[in-house]
Write a protein that holds these residues in place. Structure first.
Motif, PDB file in Angstrom:
ATOM      1  N   CYS A 140       0.849  -1.197   0.000  1.00 13.37           N
ATOM      2  CA  CYS A 140       0.000   0.000   0.000  1.00 13.37           C
ATOM      3  C   CYS A 140       0.889   1.253   0.000  1.00 13.37           C
ATOM      4  O   CYS A 140       2.098   1.151   0.255  1.00 13.37           O
ATOM      5  N   GLY A 141       0.264   2.383  -0.273  1.00 14.06           N
ATOM      6  CA  GLY A 141       1.018   3.631  -0.285  1.00 14.06           C
ATOM      7  C   GLY A 141       1.643   3.908   1.071  1.00 14.06           C
ATOM      8  O   GLY A 141       2.761   4.426   1.163  1.00 14.06           O
ATOM      9  N   SER A 142       0.936   3.551   2.127  1.00 17.85           N
ATOM     10  CA  SER A 142       1.471   3.769   3.475  1.00 17.85           C
ATOM     11  C   SER A 142       2.764   2.981   3.655  1.00 17.85           C
ATOM     12  O   SER A 142       3.736   3.484   4.234  1.00 17.85           O
ATOM     13  N   GLU A 143       2.778   1.749   3.156  1.00 17.23           N
ATOM     14  CA  GLU A 143       4.013   0.952   3.281  1.00 17.23           C
ATOM     15  C   GLU A 143       5.142   1.596   2.475  1.00 17.23           C
ATOM     16  O   GLU A 143       6.290   1.654   2.933  1.00 17.23           O
ATOM     17  N   THR A 193       9.011  11.913  -2.606  1.00 19.13           N
ATOM     18  CA  THR A 193       7.693  12.530  -2.720  1.00 19.13           C
ATOM     19  C   THR A 193       6.617  11.454  -2.664  1.00 19.13           C
ATOM     20  O   THR A 193       6.720  10.405  -3.310  1.00 19.13           O
ATOM     21  N   ASP A 194       5.589  11.733  -1.872  1.00 23.91           N
ATOM     22  CA  ASP A 194       4.423  10.862  -1.787  1.00 23.91           C
ATOM     23  C   ASP A 194       3.499  11.292  -2.930  1.00 23.91           C
ATOM     24  O   ASP A 194       2.825  12.323  -2.843  1.00 23.91           O
ATOM     25  N   ALA A 195       3.505  10.491  -3.995  1.00 26.13           N
ATOM     26  CA  ALA A 195       2.728  10.866  -5.190  1.00 26.13           C
ATOM     27  C   ALA A 195       1.468  10.008  -5.307  1.00 26.13           C
ATOM     28  O   ALA A 195       0.926   9.836  -6.405  1.00 26.13           O
ATOM     29  N   LEU A 246       3.568   5.386  -4.859  1.00 26.26           N
ATOM     30  CA  LEU A 246       2.273   5.370  -5.549  1.00 26.26           C
ATOM     31  C   LEU A 246       1.452   4.199  -5.014  1.00 26.26           C
ATOM     32  O   LEU A 246       2.012   3.273  -4.428  1.00 26.26           O
ATOM     33  N   SER A 247       0.139   4.247  -5.236  1.00 26.28           N
ATOM     34  CA  SER A 247      -0.716   3.202  -4.657  1.00 26.28           C
ATOM     35  C   SER A 247      -1.792   2.768  -5.640  1.00 26.28           C
ATOM     36  O   SER A 247      -2.452   3.605  -6.272  1.00 26.28           O
ATOM     37  N   GLY A 248      -1.998   1.444  -5.743  1.00 22.71           N
ATOM     38  CA  GLY A 248      -2.926   0.876  -6.726  1.00 22.71           C
ATOM     39  C   GLY A 248      -4.359   1.344  -6.588  1.00 22.71           C
ATOM     40  O   GLY A 248      -4.994   1.712  -7.582  1.00 22.71           O
ATOM     41  N   HIS A 249      -4.871   1.374  -5.351  1.00 20.52           N
ATOM     42  CA  HIS A 249      -6.314   1.608  -5.214  1.00 20.52           C
ATOM     43  C   HIS A 249      -6.711   3.067  -5.411  1.00 20.52           C
ATOM     44  O   HIS A 249      -7.882   3.421  -5.278  1.00 20.52           O
ATOM     45  N   LYS A 250      -5.724   3.925  -5.720  1.00 18.01           N
ATOM     46  CA  LYS A 250      -6.078   5.308  -6.063  1.00 18.01           C
ATOM     47  C   LYS A 250      -6.115   5.474  -7.585  1.00 18.01           C
ATOM     48  O   LYS A 250      -6.414   6.545  -8.082  1.00 18.01           O
ATOM     49  N   LEU A 251      -5.747   4.410  -8.315  1.00 19.61           N
ATOM     50  CA  LEU A 251      -5.772   4.537  -9.774  1.00 19.61           C
ATOM     51  C   LEU A 251      -6.438   3.342 -10.432  1.00 19.61           C
ATOM     52  O   LEU A 251      -5.973   2.833 -11.430  1.00 19.61           O
TER      53      LEU A 251
HETATM   54  N1  PLP Z   1      -0.491   9.265   0.722  1.00 22.59           N
HETATM   55  C1  PLP Z   1      -1.560   9.951   0.326  1.00 22.59           C
HETATM   56  C2  PLP Z   1      -1.378  11.346  -0.174  1.00 22.59           C
HETATM   57  C3  PLP Z   1      -2.829   9.380   0.379  1.00 22.59           C
HETATM   58  O1  PLP Z   1      -3.895  10.074   0.003  1.00 22.59           O
HETATM   59  C4  PLP Z   1      -2.952   8.063   0.879  1.00 22.59           C
HETATM   60  C5  PLP Z   1      -4.282   7.436   1.007  1.00 22.59           C
HETATM   61  O2  PLP Z   1      -5.278   8.099   1.159  1.00 22.59           O
HETATM   62  C6  PLP Z   1      -1.800   7.374   1.252  1.00 22.59           C
HETATM   63  C7  PLP Z   1      -0.581   8.004   1.158  1.00 22.59           C
HETATM   64  C8  PLP Z   1      -1.850   5.977   1.760  1.00 22.59           C
HETATM   65  O3  PLP Z   1      -2.100   5.079   0.717  1.00 22.59           O
HETATM   66  P1  PLP Z   1      -2.691   3.642   1.049  1.00 22.59           P
HETATM   67  O4  PLP Z   1      -4.128   3.819   1.386  1.00 22.59           O
HETATM   68  O5  PLP Z   1      -2.466   2.855  -0.207  1.00 22.59           O
HETATM   69  O6  PLP Z   1      -1.906   3.121   2.184  1.00 22.59           O
END
Ligand code: PLP
Length: 392
Positions: free
Chosen positions: A69-72, A180-182, A203-208
């Motif tokens: 995930c993006g958090s990871e 950068t958190d994109a 980057l994160s899958g579930h946002k795209l």
């Molecule tokens: N960074 C940003 C700017 C986000 O908006 C989010 C999720 O809302 C995250 C990170 C975390 O991504 P993930 O939900 O895939 O962990």
């Protein structure tokens, strides 16, 4: 009841073609590290997806590490860069200073707060009324101790796009890593890691329009960071754990589609977003539009409705089939006002009255018309019940 989903920054539905690819690959069960046929089949699919994910940000495939995930991804960069364990990183930077902004996602802020407790110094840069970080402030904050600068590409709550190339240049000139958190930018904006000059990008899958449970981080070639998830040699030893074949294949497809469709979709989404903004401005008094008027991701519209609570608006809209958010999905459920809205200067009561509309590729003009039909009535009714409105 009509259902209108305007919460795409929280998560997106699956793209129908991504869904199809997932269905076609349900039996891709081999372990990508196995040397036999089943393993090789999985490895080929993972490597093909890696090229596609690299493609959307103009990176090399060897610069992509898959995560969950993006958090990871954010945690991996922050912890991996600042790790001073000489066993895994003999040339670790001894510095204990990090520069960031006050409007980052919790998955950046919280690991930084942990580092602060462990003796690191973190500079939390303020932003202006639009949520913009001033590159001059970044320059001024740098010291010999600075080991990492991390600033998001686009904010998830107000959509403001930060001057990433400018900040990355400052970092490079001072020989400091830049992340950068994109997560909210990839798929919505053209992102080119070479043009931006960043060292790390999440980057994160579930946002795209890919599923949840898969994401990636770009790590510029030649840089090694310590793993946070220690295990086998997967992902060049930077992220242990057997690869999520199905998720990775889906993410690859989503990136390929986003590259093909982005420009067309963006135009459509921006036009709907602008119709929503203008419609709200025409129909509802006493509002504030948050975020930068132009430097903003095309799908995001943050609006403060004075004298009422965002939570009540959200629930009333939900009862009429419209899904929105009061901030980021992660802070929903907390009574604290959004740190982003406070950082751009909104007082607590106004931060509490703020709604984020985030559009997606599935929205139609009729969705916007419906929102514009329901919203003014909901706001009017809530204001009529509000003692603050009565007193004003
Ligand atoms: N960074 C940003 C700017 C986000 O908006 C989010 C999720 O809302 C995250 C990170 C975390 O991504 P993930 O939900 O895939 O962990």
């Amino acid at each position: 009841m009509r259902k209108v989903y305007l919460d795409n920054n929280a998560t997106t539905p699956l793209h129908p073609e991504v869904k199809q690819v997932m269905m076609n690959n349900l039996d891709l069960f081999g372990n990508a590290s196995s040397a036999h046929f089943f393993g090789r089949e999985a490895r080929d699919a993972v490597e093909d997806a890696r090229k596609k994910v690299a493609g959307i940000i103009n990176a090399g495939p060897e610069e992509i590490i898959f995560t969950s995930c993006g958090s990871e991804s954010n945690n991996l960069v922050i912890k991996g860069v600042t790790c001073q364990d000489v066993y895994c990183k003999p040339d670790a930077h001894p510095g204990k200073h990090i520069i960031t902004s006050q409007i980052e996602h919790p998955s950046v802020m919280n690991p930084l707060k942990t580092l602060e407790r462990q003796g690191f110094k973190v500079t939390w840069l303020p932003v202006d009324q639009y949520g913009l970080v001033d590159p001059d402030l970044v320059k001024k904050a740098i010291s010999k101790q600075t080991v990492l600068i991390t600033i998001m590409t686009a904010n998830n709550e107000i959509g403001t796009i930060e001057p990433i190339a400018e900040i990355a240049k400052i970092a490079r000139e001072n020989d400091i890593y830049f992340h950068t958190d994109a997560v909210q930018a990839v798929g919505k904006l053209k992102i080119d890691v070479k043009e931006l000059g960043v060292d790390f990008l999440s980057l994160s899958g579930h946002k795209l329009y890919a599923p949840k449970g898969v994401a990636a981080v770009f790590i510029r070639k030649g840089i090694f960071i310590c793993p946070t998830l220690q295990g086998g040699h997967q992902e060049r030893g930077i992220r242990g754990g057997t690869e999520n074949n199905l998720g990775i294949v889906a993410l690859g497809k989503a990136c390929e589609l986003a590259m093909q469709e982005r420009e067309k979709e963006t135009k459509k989404i921006w036009s709907q977003r602008e119709n929503l903004r203008k419609g709200i401005e025409q129909r509802i008094p006493e509002i504030i539009i948050n975020g930068h008027p132009e430097k903003v991701i095309p799908n995001t519209l943050s609006v403060t409705f004075k004298y009422i609570e965002g939570e009540s608006i959200l629930l009333r809209l939900s009862a009429e089939g419209i899904a929105v958010s009061t901030g980021s999905a992660c802070s929903t459920g907390s009574l604290e006002p959004s740190h982003v809205l406070l950082a751009i200067g909104l007082p607590h009561e106004l931060a509490h009255g703020t709604i984020r509309f985030s559009l997606g590729k599935e929205n139609t003009e009729e969705d916007i018309d419906y929102a514009l039909e329901v919203l003014p009535r909901v706001i009017k009714e809530l204001r009529e019940m509000s003692p603050l409105w009565a007193k004003k």
